[in-house]
Design a protein around this motif. Structure first.
Motif, PDB file in Angstrom:
ATOM      1  N   ALA A  15       0.925  -1.214   0.033  1.00 34.95           N
ATOM      2  CA  ALA A  15       0.150  -0.101   0.063  1.00 34.95           C
ATOM      3  C   ALA A  15       0.870   1.211  -0.005  1.00 34.95           C
ATOM      4  CB  ALA A  15      -0.864  -0.013   1.103  1.00 34.95           C
ATOM      5  N   LEU A  16       0.584   2.151  -0.875  1.00 32.97           N
ATOM      6  CA  LEU A  16       1.237   3.452  -0.809  1.00 32.97           C
ATOM      7  C   LEU A  16      -0.036   4.523  -0.588  1.00 32.97           C
ATOM      8  CD1 LEU A  16       3.488   5.486  -0.968  1.00 32.97           C
ATOM      9  CD2 LEU A  16       3.295   5.302  -3.486  1.00 32.97           C
ATOM     10  N   LEU A  17       0.215   5.387   0.145  1.00 30.63           N
ATOM     11  CA  LEU A  17      -0.959   6.271   0.619  1.00 30.63           C
ATOM     12  C   LEU A  17      -0.101   7.673   0.800  1.00 30.63           C
ATOM     13  CD1 LEU A  17      -4.130   7.000   0.785  1.00 30.63           C
ATOM     14  CD2 LEU A  17      -3.775   6.359   3.256  1.00 30.63           C
ATOM     15  N   VAL A  18      -0.345   8.576   0.196  1.00 31.88           N
ATOM     16  CA  VAL A  18       0.048   9.729   0.338  1.00 31.88           C
ATOM     17  C   VAL A  18      -1.085  10.865   0.221  1.00 31.88           C
ATOM     18  CG1 VAL A  18       1.838  11.729  -0.387  1.00 31.88           C
ATOM     19  CG2 VAL A  18       2.570   9.305  -0.544  1.00 31.88           C
ATOM     20  N   LEU A  19      -1.041  11.613   1.396  1.00 33.93           N
ATOM     21  CA  LEU A  19      -2.021  12.493   1.436  1.00 33.93           C
ATOM     22  C   LEU A  19      -1.535  13.948   1.652  1.00 33.93           C
ATOM     23  CD1 LEU A  19      -4.713  10.780   3.733  1.00 33.93           C
ATOM     24  CD2 LEU A  19      -4.836  11.091   1.361  1.00 33.93           C
ATOM     25  N   THR A  44      -6.297  11.606  10.427  1.00 38.35           N
ATOM     26  CA  THR A  44      -7.185  10.477  10.703  1.00 38.35           C
ATOM     27  C   THR A  44      -8.349  10.742   9.760  1.00 38.35           C
ATOM     28  OG1 THR A  44      -6.375   9.584  12.853  1.00 38.35           O
ATOM     29  CG2 THR A  44      -8.672   9.111  12.200  1.00 38.35           C
ATOM     30  N   GLU A  45      -8.824  11.783   9.857  1.00 35.80           N
ATOM     31  CA  GLU A  45     -10.114  12.067   9.169  1.00 35.80           C
ATOM     32  C   GLU A  45      -9.776  11.964   7.473  1.00 35.80           C
ATOM     33  OE1 GLU A  45     -11.259  16.057  10.102  1.00 35.80           O
ATOM     34  OE2 GLU A  45     -11.885  15.509  12.125  1.00 35.80           O
ATOM     35  N   GLN A  46      -8.694  12.616   6.918  1.00 36.13           N
ATOM     36  CA  GLN A  46      -8.132  12.645   5.816  1.00 36.13           C
ATOM     37  C   GLN A  46      -8.038  11.086   5.287  1.00 36.13           C
ATOM     38  OE1 GLN A  46      -8.271  14.866   3.494  1.00 36.13           O
ATOM     39  NE2 GLN A  46      -9.277  16.114   5.155  1.00 36.13           N
ATOM     40  N   LEU A  47      -7.318  10.250   6.205  1.00 35.24           N
ATOM     41  CA  LEU A  47      -7.080   8.820   5.911  1.00 35.24           C
ATOM     42  C   LEU A  47      -8.345   8.280   5.459  1.00 35.24           C
ATOM     43  CD1 LEU A  47      -4.111   8.182   8.302  1.00 35.24           C
ATOM     44  CD2 LEU A  47      -3.938   7.718   5.629  1.00 35.24           C
ATOM     45  N   THR A  48      -9.220   8.456   6.244  1.00 37.09           N
ATOM     46  CA  THR A  48     -10.585   7.609   6.123  1.00 37.09           C
ATOM     47  C   THR A  48     -11.369   8.389   4.942  1.00 37.09           C
ATOM     48  OG1 THR A  48     -10.945   7.734   8.734  1.00 37.09           O
ATOM     49  CG2 THR A  48     -13.028   7.647   7.452  1.00 37.09           C
ATOM     50  N   ASN A  49     -11.203   9.595   4.765  1.00 30.94           N
ATOM     51  CA  ASN A  49     -11.691  10.153   3.452  1.00 30.94           C
ATOM     52  C   ASN A  49     -11.184   9.445   2.268  1.00 30.94           C
ATOM     53  OD1 ASN A  49     -13.822  11.611   4.943  1.00 30.94           O
ATOM     54  ND2 ASN A  49     -12.304  13.669   4.490  1.00 30.94           N
ATOM     55  N   ALA A  50      -9.974   9.339   2.301  1.00 29.56           N
ATOM     56  CA  ALA A  50      -9.166   8.610   0.997  1.00 29.56           C
ATOM     57  C   ALA A  50      -9.376   7.447   0.759  1.00 29.56           C
ATOM     58  CB  ALA A  50      -7.614   9.044   1.238  1.00 29.56           C
ATOM     59  N   VAL A  51      -9.691   6.421   1.879  1.00 33.72           N
ATOM     60  CA  VAL A  51      -9.692   5.192   1.565  1.00 33.72           C
ATOM     61  C   VAL A  51     -10.844   4.435   2.092  1.00 33.72           C
ATOM     62  CG1 VAL A  51      -7.377   4.738   1.689  1.00 33.72           C
ATOM     63  CG2 VAL A  51      -8.496   4.409   3.503  1.00 33.72           C
ATOM     64  N   GLU A  56      -7.935   2.237  13.325  1.00 36.23           N
ATOM     65  CA  GLU A  56      -8.209   2.324  14.770  1.00 36.23           C
ATOM     66  C   GLU A  56      -7.570   3.032  15.372  1.00 36.23           C
ATOM     67  OE1 GLU A  56      -7.076  -1.808  15.763  1.00 36.23           O
ATOM     68  OE2 GLU A  56      -7.804  -2.525  13.999  1.00 36.23           O
ATOM     69  N   ASP A  57      -6.338   3.646  15.488  1.00 38.09           N
ATOM     70  CA  ASP A  57      -5.419   4.836  15.941  1.00 38.09           C
ATOM     71  C   ASP A  57      -4.391   5.265  15.024  1.00 38.09           C
ATOM     72  OD1 ASP A  57      -4.862   6.290  18.352  1.00 38.09           O
ATOM     73  OD2 ASP A  57      -3.422   4.852  18.918  1.00 38.09           O
ATOM     74  N   LEU A  58      -4.124   6.529  15.339  1.00 43.78           N
ATOM     75  CA  LEU A  58      -3.091   7.094  14.910  1.00 43.78           C
ATOM     76  C   LEU A  58      -2.336   7.969  15.824  1.00 43.78           C
ATOM     77  CD1 LEU A  58      -1.139   7.859  12.259  1.00 43.78           C
ATOM     78  CD2 LEU A  58      -2.598   9.957  11.897  1.00 43.78           C
ATOM     79  N   ASP A  59      -1.108   7.427  16.179  1.00 40.43           N
ATOM     80  CA  ASP A  59      -0.575   8.056  17.544  1.00 40.43           C
ATOM     81  C   ASP A  59       0.657   8.914  16.911  1.00 40.43           C
ATOM     82  OD1 ASP A  59      -0.031   8.693  20.198  1.00 40.43           O
ATOM     83  OD2 ASP A  59       1.187   6.875  20.316  1.00 40.43           O
ATOM     84  N   SER A  78      -4.252  -0.540  12.325  1.00 36.97           N
ATOM     85  CA  SER A  78      -5.212  -1.013  11.782  1.00 36.97           C
ATOM     86  C   SER A  78      -5.487  -2.504  11.604  1.00 36.97           C
ATOM     87  CB  SER A  78      -5.066  -0.458  10.057  1.00 36.97           C
ATOM     88  OG  SER A  78      -6.190  -1.077   9.479  1.00 36.97           O
ATOM     89  N   GLU A  79      -6.454  -2.974  11.979  1.00 38.14           N
ATOM     90  CA  GLU A  79      -6.764  -4.114  12.174  1.00 38.14           C
ATOM     91  C   GLU A  79      -5.879  -5.080  12.888  1.00 38.14           C
ATOM     92  OE1 GLU A  79      -7.190  -6.129   8.299  1.00 38.14           O
ATOM     93  OE2 GLU A  79      -9.114  -5.711   7.934  1.00 38.14           O
ATOM     94  N   GLY A  80      -5.444  -4.348  14.212  1.00 37.21           N
ATOM     95  CA  GLY A  80      -4.683  -4.539  15.330  1.00 37.21           C
ATOM     96  C   GLY A  80      -3.131  -4.688  14.848  1.00 37.21           C
ATOM     97  N   LYS A  81      -2.647  -4.362  13.698  1.00 34.99           N
ATOM     98  CA  LYS A  81      -1.386  -4.176  13.327  1.00 34.99           C
ATOM     99  C   LYS A  81      -0.883  -2.695  13.216  1.00 34.99           C
ATOM    100  CE  LYS A  81      -1.648  -8.406  10.689  1.00 34.99           C
ATOM    101  NZ  LYS A  81      -1.352  -9.232   9.563  1.00 34.99           N
ATOM    102  N   ASP A  82       0.350  -2.316  13.439  1.00 34.71           N
ATOM    103  CA  ASP A  82       0.820  -1.044  13.553  1.00 34.71           C
ATOM    104  C   ASP A  82       1.551  -0.696  12.218  1.00 34.71           C
ATOM    105  OD1 ASP A  82      -0.280  -0.768  15.984  1.00 34.71           O
ATOM    106  OD2 ASP A  82       1.717  -1.135  16.959  1.00 34.71           O
ATOM    107  N   TYR A  83       1.572   0.387  11.733  1.00 35.42           N
ATOM    108  CA  TYR A  83       2.253   0.934  10.485  1.00 35.42           C
ATOM    109  C   TYR A  83       2.936   2.086  10.676  1.00 35.42           C
ATOM    110  CZ  TYR A  83      -0.770  -3.001   8.556  1.00 35.42           C
ATOM    111  OH  TYR A  83      -1.424  -4.078   8.181  1.00 35.42           O
TER     112      TYR A  83
END
Length: 109
Positions: A15-19, A44-51, A56-59, A78-83
């Protein structure tokens, strides 16, 4: 913006996501910055809008300095995994801090 998959499930593969985001900075006489909670909320709002999926969290580790080239690595869950979610300031103009969020391929921690 290139994205091959959505956050949910997608970040487990390629996955490549650039906002690109622009926020009004807080400031004092010495430097501008965007408060940590504001960066997290807006990103978080922009990631949600994009995909179409809410992480679950952004820290993020702290406030984002309003200086071009500043980088900060936040942790996206996301889905219990950290990125890694890499925030990079690419423009600052008249109290507005513009930054990009990059979730590179295979960024799982």
């Amino acid at each position: 913006m290139t994205r091959t998959r959505a956050i949910s499930g997608a970040l487990t593969g390629a996955a490549l996501l650039v906002l690109s985001l622009s926020l009004t900075a807080c400031g004092d006489s010495e430097k501008d910055y965007v408060q940590e909670k504001t960066v997290e909320r807006i990103a978080t709002e922009q990631l949600t809008n994009a995909v179409g999926v809410t992480p679950e969290d952004l820290d993020c580790p702290g406030d984002l300095e309003g200086k071009v080239g500043t980088k900060m690595t936040c942790v996206l869950t996301s889905e219990g995994k950290d990125y890694d979610a890499i925030i990079t300031v690419d423009d600052v103009e008249r109290g507005r801090v513009h930054f990009q969020i990059d979730v590179p391929p295979n960024a799982e921690q």
